[in-house]
Design a protein around this motif. Structure first.
Motif, PDB file in Angstrom:
ATOM      1  N   SER A   1       0.760  -1.229  -0.096  1.00 40.81           N
ATOM      2  CA  SER A   1      -0.384  -0.056  -0.322  1.00 40.81           C
ATOM      3  C   SER A   1       0.925   1.287  -0.059  1.00 40.81           C
ATOM      4  O   SER A   1       0.366   2.130  -0.723  1.00 40.81           O
ATOM      5  CB  SER A   1      -0.809  -0.329   1.668  1.00 40.81           C
ATOM      6  OG  SER A   1      -1.792   1.273   1.261  1.00 40.81           O
ATOM      7  N   VAL A   2       1.331   1.047   0.795  1.00 44.11           N
ATOM      8  CA  VAL A   2       2.822   2.007   0.658  1.00 44.11           C
ATOM      9  C   VAL A   2       3.454   1.963  -0.485  1.00 44.11           C
ATOM     10  O   VAL A   2       3.698   4.151  -1.243  1.00 44.11           O
ATOM     11  CB  VAL A   2       3.941   2.237   1.945  1.00 44.11           C
ATOM     12  CG1 VAL A   2       4.865   3.445   2.023  1.00 44.11           C
ATOM     13  CG2 VAL A   2       3.170   2.087   3.397  1.00 44.11           C
ATOM     14  N   ALA A   3       3.827   1.608  -1.325  1.00 41.00           N
ATOM     15  CA  ALA A   3       4.475   1.355  -2.219  1.00 41.00           C
ATOM     16  C   ALA A   3       4.049   1.944  -3.674  1.00 41.00           C
ATOM     17  O   ALA A   3       4.262   3.146  -4.555  1.00 41.00           O
ATOM     18  CB  ALA A   3       5.590  -0.061  -2.576  1.00 41.00           C
ATOM     19  N   TYR A   4       3.112   1.489  -3.505  1.00 38.79           N
ATOM     20  CA  TYR A   4       2.346   2.508  -4.572  1.00 38.79           C
ATOM     21  C   TYR A   4       1.380   3.819  -4.295  1.00 38.79           C
ATOM     22  O   TYR A   4       0.849   4.453  -5.593  1.00 38.79           O
ATOM     23  CB  TYR A   4       0.777   1.181  -4.834  1.00 38.79           C
ATOM     24  CG  TYR A   4       0.989   0.155  -5.925  1.00 38.79           C
ATOM     25  CD1 TYR A   4       1.920   0.126  -6.348  1.00 38.79           C
ATOM     26  CD2 TYR A   4       0.700  -1.507  -5.768  1.00 38.79           C
ATOM     27  CE1 TYR A   4       2.322  -1.091  -7.151  1.00 38.79           C
ATOM     28  CE2 TYR A   4       0.481  -2.126  -5.668  1.00 38.79           C
ATOM     29  CZ  TYR A   4       1.879  -2.214  -7.352  1.00 38.79           C
ATOM     30  OH  TYR A   4       2.072  -3.902  -7.330  1.00 38.79           O
ATOM     31  N   ARG A   5       1.468   3.830  -3.287  1.00 33.65           N
ATOM     32  CA  ARG A   5       0.970   5.225  -2.915  1.00 33.65           C
ATOM     33  C   ARG A   5       2.416   6.333  -3.475  1.00 33.65           C
ATOM     34  O   ARG A   5       2.153   6.791  -3.639  1.00 33.65           O
ATOM     35  CB  ARG A   5       0.621   5.844  -1.252  1.00 33.65           C
ATOM     36  CG  ARG A   5       0.513   7.405  -0.806  1.00 33.65           C
ATOM     37  CD  ARG A   5       0.289   7.121  -0.174  1.00 33.65           C
ATOM     38  NE  ARG A   5       1.417   7.091   1.329  1.00 33.65           N
ATOM     39  CZ  ARG A   5       1.680   6.313   1.855  1.00 33.65           C
ATOM     40  NH1 ARG A   5       1.054   5.715   2.292  1.00 33.65           N
ATOM     41  NH2 ARG A   5       2.799   6.631   2.606  1.00 33.65           N
ATOM     42  N   LEU A   6       3.920   5.955  -2.919  1.00 33.90           N
ATOM     43  CA  LEU A   6       5.143   6.420  -3.881  1.00 33.90           C
ATOM     44  C   LEU A   6       5.011   6.392  -4.693  1.00 33.90           C
ATOM     45  O   LEU A   6       6.401   7.562  -5.511  1.00 33.90           O
ATOM     46  CB  LEU A   6       5.499   5.896  -2.849  1.00 33.90           C
ATOM     47  CG  LEU A   6       5.041   6.672  -1.269  1.00 33.90           C
ATOM     48  CD1 LEU A   6       6.868   5.802  -0.303  1.00 33.90           C
ATOM     49  CD2 LEU A   6       5.503   7.690  -0.650  1.00 33.90           C
ATOM     50  N   GLY A   7       4.935   5.511  -5.841  1.00 31.43           N
ATOM     51  CA  GLY A   7       5.559   4.848  -7.209  1.00 31.43           C
ATOM     52  C   GLY A   7       5.123   4.226  -7.517  1.00 31.43           C
ATOM     53  O   GLY A   7       3.593   3.940  -7.648  1.00 31.43           O
ATOM     54  N   ASP A   8       5.113   4.717  -9.324  1.00 33.64           N
ATOM     55  CA  ASP A   8       4.908   3.633 -10.843  1.00 33.64           C
ATOM     56  C   ASP A   8       4.311   2.423 -10.430  1.00 33.64           C
ATOM     57  O   ASP A   8       5.354   1.197  -9.938  1.00 33.64           O
ATOM     58  CB  ASP A   8       5.624   4.639 -11.588  1.00 33.64           C
ATOM     59  CG  ASP A   8       4.902   5.902 -12.560  1.00 33.64           C
ATOM     60  OD1 ASP A   8       4.367   5.996 -11.208  1.00 33.64           O
ATOM     61  OD2 ASP A   8       5.481   6.157 -13.093  1.00 33.64           O
ATOM     62  N   LEU A   9       3.388   1.426 -11.303  1.00 36.38           N
ATOM     63  CA  LEU A   9       3.136   0.383 -10.823  1.00 36.38           C
ATOM     64  C   LEU A   9       4.831  -0.177 -11.610  1.00 36.38           C
ATOM     65  O   LEU A   9       4.713  -1.442 -10.625  1.00 36.38           O
ATOM     66  CB  LEU A   9       1.737  -0.147 -11.676  1.00 36.38           C
ATOM     67  CG  LEU A   9       1.636  -1.514 -11.720  1.00 36.38           C
ATOM     68  CD1 LEU A   9       1.534  -2.170 -10.571  1.00 36.38           C
ATOM     69  CD2 LEU A   9       0.927  -1.442 -13.156  1.00 36.38           C
ATOM     70  N   SER A  10       4.815   0.469 -13.186  1.00 37.53           N
ATOM     71  CA  SER A  10       5.420  -0.237 -14.024  1.00 37.53           C
ATOM     72  C   SER A  10       7.591  -0.193 -12.842  1.00 37.53           C
ATOM     73  O   SER A  10       8.076  -0.372 -13.674  1.00 37.53           O
ATOM     74  CB  SER A  10       5.766   0.000 -15.072  1.00 37.53           C
ATOM     75  OG  SER A  10       4.800  -0.339 -15.673  1.00 37.53           O
ATOM     76  N   PHE A  11       7.500   0.836 -11.624  1.00 39.32           N
ATOM     77  CA  PHE A  11       8.348   0.854 -11.070  1.00 39.32           C
ATOM     78  C   PHE A  11       8.367   0.140 -10.387  1.00 39.32           C
ATOM     79  O   PHE A  11       9.223  -0.658 -10.105  1.00 39.32           O
ATOM     80  CB  PHE A  11       8.838   2.266 -10.613  1.00 39.32           C
ATOM     81  CG  PHE A  11      10.129   2.546 -10.099  1.00 39.32           C
ATOM     82  CD1 PHE A  11      11.294   2.219 -10.285  1.00 39.32           C
ATOM     83  CD2 PHE A  11       8.936   2.630  -8.406  1.00 39.32           C
ATOM     84  CE1 PHE A  11      12.663   2.259  -9.146  1.00 39.32           C
ATOM     85  CE2 PHE A  11      10.294   3.032  -7.400  1.00 39.32           C
ATOM     86  CZ  PHE A  11      11.554   2.220  -7.864  1.00 39.32           C
ATOM     87  N   ILE A  12       7.469  -0.058  -8.884  1.00 36.75           N
ATOM     88  CA  ILE A  12       7.174  -0.534  -7.556  1.00 36.75           C
ATOM     89  C   ILE A  12       7.337  -2.592  -8.070  1.00 36.75           C
ATOM     90  O   ILE A  12       7.906  -3.017  -7.095  1.00 36.75           O
ATOM     91  CB  ILE A  12       5.902   0.363  -6.970  1.00 36.75           C
ATOM     92  CG1 ILE A  12       6.343   1.123  -7.454  1.00 36.75           C
ATOM     93  CG2 ILE A  12       5.550  -1.306  -6.072  1.00 36.75           C
ATOM     94  CD1 ILE A  12       7.651   1.240  -5.498  1.00 36.75           C
ATOM     95  N   TYR A  13       6.777  -2.166  -9.414  1.00 35.37           N
ATOM     96  CA  TYR A  13       5.907  -4.085  -9.525  1.00 35.37           C
ATOM     97  C   TYR A  13       7.874  -4.413  -9.760  1.00 35.37           C
ATOM     98  O   TYR A  13       8.543  -5.455  -9.249  1.00 35.37           O
ATOM     99  CB  TYR A  13       5.240  -4.622 -10.856  1.00 35.37           C
ATOM    100  CG  TYR A  13       4.219  -5.710 -10.214  1.00 35.37           C
ATOM    101  CD1 TYR A  13       3.449  -5.839  -9.340  1.00 35.37           C
ATOM    102  CD2 TYR A  13       4.837  -6.781 -11.700  1.00 35.37           C
ATOM    103  CE1 TYR A  13       3.045  -6.999  -9.866  1.00 35.37           C
ATOM    104  CE2 TYR A  13       4.414  -8.013 -10.958  1.00 35.37           C
ATOM    105  CZ  TYR A  13       3.059  -7.900 -10.078  1.00 35.37           C
ATOM    106  OH  TYR A  13       2.559  -9.631 -10.236  1.00 35.37           O
ATOM    107  N   PRO A  14       8.415  -4.175 -10.473  1.00 32.51           N
ATOM    108  CA  PRO A  14       9.680  -5.062 -10.556  1.00 32.51           C
ATOM    109  C   PRO A  14      10.893  -5.123  -9.742  1.00 32.51           C
ATOM    110  O   PRO A  14      11.163  -5.823  -9.450  1.00 32.51           O
ATOM    111  CB  PRO A  14      10.140  -4.315 -12.239  1.00 32.51           C
ATOM    112  CG  PRO A  14       9.525  -3.303 -12.340  1.00 32.51           C
ATOM    113  CD  PRO A  14       7.787  -3.517 -11.711  1.00 32.51           C
ATOM    114  N   VAL A  15      10.786  -3.996  -9.093  1.00 34.19           N
ATOM    115  CA  VAL A  15      11.595  -3.866  -8.122  1.00 34.19           C
ATOM    116  C   VAL A  15      11.113  -4.859  -6.673  1.00 34.19           C
ATOM    117  O   VAL A  15      12.464  -5.654  -6.030  1.00 34.19           O
ATOM    118  CB  VAL A  15      12.439  -2.705  -7.394  1.00 34.19           C
ATOM    119  CG1 VAL A  15      12.622  -2.477  -5.935  1.00 34.19           C
ATOM    120  CG2 VAL A  15      12.779  -1.546  -8.562  1.00 34.19           C
ATOM    121  N   ALA A  16      10.303  -5.157  -6.199  1.00 38.04           N
ATOM    122  CA  ALA A  16       9.840  -5.679  -5.687  1.00 38.04           C
ATOM    123  C   ALA A  16       9.853  -7.236  -5.678  1.00 38.04           C
ATOM    124  O   ALA A  16      10.512  -7.591  -5.151  1.00 38.04           O
ATOM    125  CB  ALA A  16       8.416  -5.500  -4.869  1.00 38.04           C
TER     126      ALA A  16
END
Length: 279
Positions: free
Chosen positions: A77-92
Motif C-alpha cells: 500500500s505504501v509503495a503504490y502510494r509513492l511510485g508507479d506500478l511499472s517501477f514498484i512491481y519489478p523492484v519488488a
C-alpha cells in the motif's frame, strides 16, 4: 518443468499482475487491501468444509505466513502510494527468485541444475532492468525502500508457505485455512476505519472484494505448484507477472518509457522460457 506446472504458474502470474493493477488504481488502498483480504476469506469458505484439516506441523507456518502477509499488504500500500506500478512491481519482484532458490537449497536441500540457475538469474536481471534507474537520484528513496521491503516479504512468505504446504498433508486444506485466517487482517483494518469504509463507492468495494478472490485464486495455484515443482523454479516462473504488469502499466495507466519497459518484459519472458526447458 512440465507443461502442467508452467500453465498453472503462468495463469497465476497473470492474475497476480491484474490484482496489483487493481490496488494501484484504487483511491483508498488500505480499504482496497482490506476488501481483498475479505475476498480471500470468502474464497476459502467455498471449499474449506470439504478438505482435510492440515497436519499440526503446518500450523506454525500458517501463523507466520499471516503475519508476513500483513506486512506485505502494508508495504504494498505504501509503495503504490509513492511510485508507479511499472517501477514498484519489478523492484519488488526482481530479487525474489534468486533468494527463494537459495533459501530452498539451504533449508530443504533443493538442488537445481546449472541451466535452472542461469534461467533464474536471467529472470531476476531482466526484471531489475525493467526498473532501470531505480537507484538514480530522480527516484524517490522512500518509494525504493518500500518496494524493497515488499520484495523481502515476498521472499519470506514464498519460503514459509512452500515449506508449510509440503508438510500439511493437504494442499487444499493448507490453502483454505491460510486464507480463512486473513479475517484477522480484516478485523485489524476495518473497525478503526469505518468512516473511510462507508465513504467508498460500492463499485470500488466490489472491485476490492473481487480482487481478493482473484489474488486468492492466483496464490492457491502457486501453492499447489510448490507441491510438485522446486520452489526456486516456481518463484522464477511466477515472475512472468512482471510482463503482464509492465503491459498493464503502459496500456492502462499510461506509464513510460514504453520501449524500455516492453523490451525488459520481453527479456524476462526469454529467461522464463529458458527455465521452462529444464528437465
Amino acid at each position: 518443468m512440465t507443461a502442467q506446472v508452467a500453465l498453472i504458474v503462468l495463469s497465476a502470474a497473470f492474475l497476480h499482475a491484474l490484482w496489483n493493477a487493481l490496488v494501484k488504481g484504487a483511491g483508498d488502498r488500505v480499504i482496497m487491501l482490506g476488501m481483498m483480504a475479505l475476498g480471500h476469506v470468502a474464497f476459502a469458505l467455498t471449499f474449506i468444509g470439504f478438505v482435510p484439516i492440515p497436519d499440526p506441523s503446518a500450523w506454525p507456518f500458517m501463523i507466520a505466513s499471516v503475519a508476513i502477509h500483513w506486512l506485505y499488504f502494508y508495504f504494498l500500500s505504501v509503495a503504490y502510494r509513492l511510485g508507479d506500478l511499472s517501477f514498484i512491481y519489478p523492484v519488488a519482484r526482481g530479487f525474489a527468485p534468486v533468494l527463494v532458490a537459495l533459501g530452498a537449497q539451504f533449508w530443504v536441500g533443493e538442488t537445481l541444475p546449472l541451466q535452472a540457475w542461469i534461467g533464474i538469474f536471467s529472470v531476476s536481471a531482466g526484471i531489475m532492468f525493467l526498473a532501470q534507474g531505480a537507484f538514480s537520484a530522480t527516484i524517490s528513496r522512500n518509494a525504493l525502500f518500500a518496494a524493497l521491503a515488499v520484495g523481502g516479504t515476498v521472499v519470506a512468505y514464498t519460503l514459509v508457505d512452500g515449506f508449510g504446504v509440503r508438510t500439511s498433508g493437504s494442499a487444499l486444506g493448507y490453502i483454505g485455512w491460510l486464507f480463512l485466517s486473513k479475517i484477522l487482517i480484516v478485523l485489524f483494518l476495518f473497525p478503526s476505519r469505518l468512516d473511510r469504509l462507508r465513504a467508498q463507492p460500492p463499485r470500488m468495494l466490489l472491485i476490492g472484494f473481487m480482487g481478493g478472490v482473484v489474488s486468492g485464486t492466483a496464490y492457491a495455484l502457486v501453492l499447489y505448484a510448490k507441491t510438485i515443482a522446486p520452489l526456486g523454479i516456481v518463484s522464477a516462473l511466477r515472475e512472468t507477472s512482471v510482463i503482464f504488469a509492465a503491459l498493464i502499466g503502459v496500456l492502462w495507466f499510461g506509464e513510460g518509457p514504453r520501449a524500455r519497459r516492453l523490451m525488459s518484459a520481453a527479456a524476462v519472458g526469454a529467461g522464463i522460457i529458458f527455465i521452462g526447458l529444464v528437465r
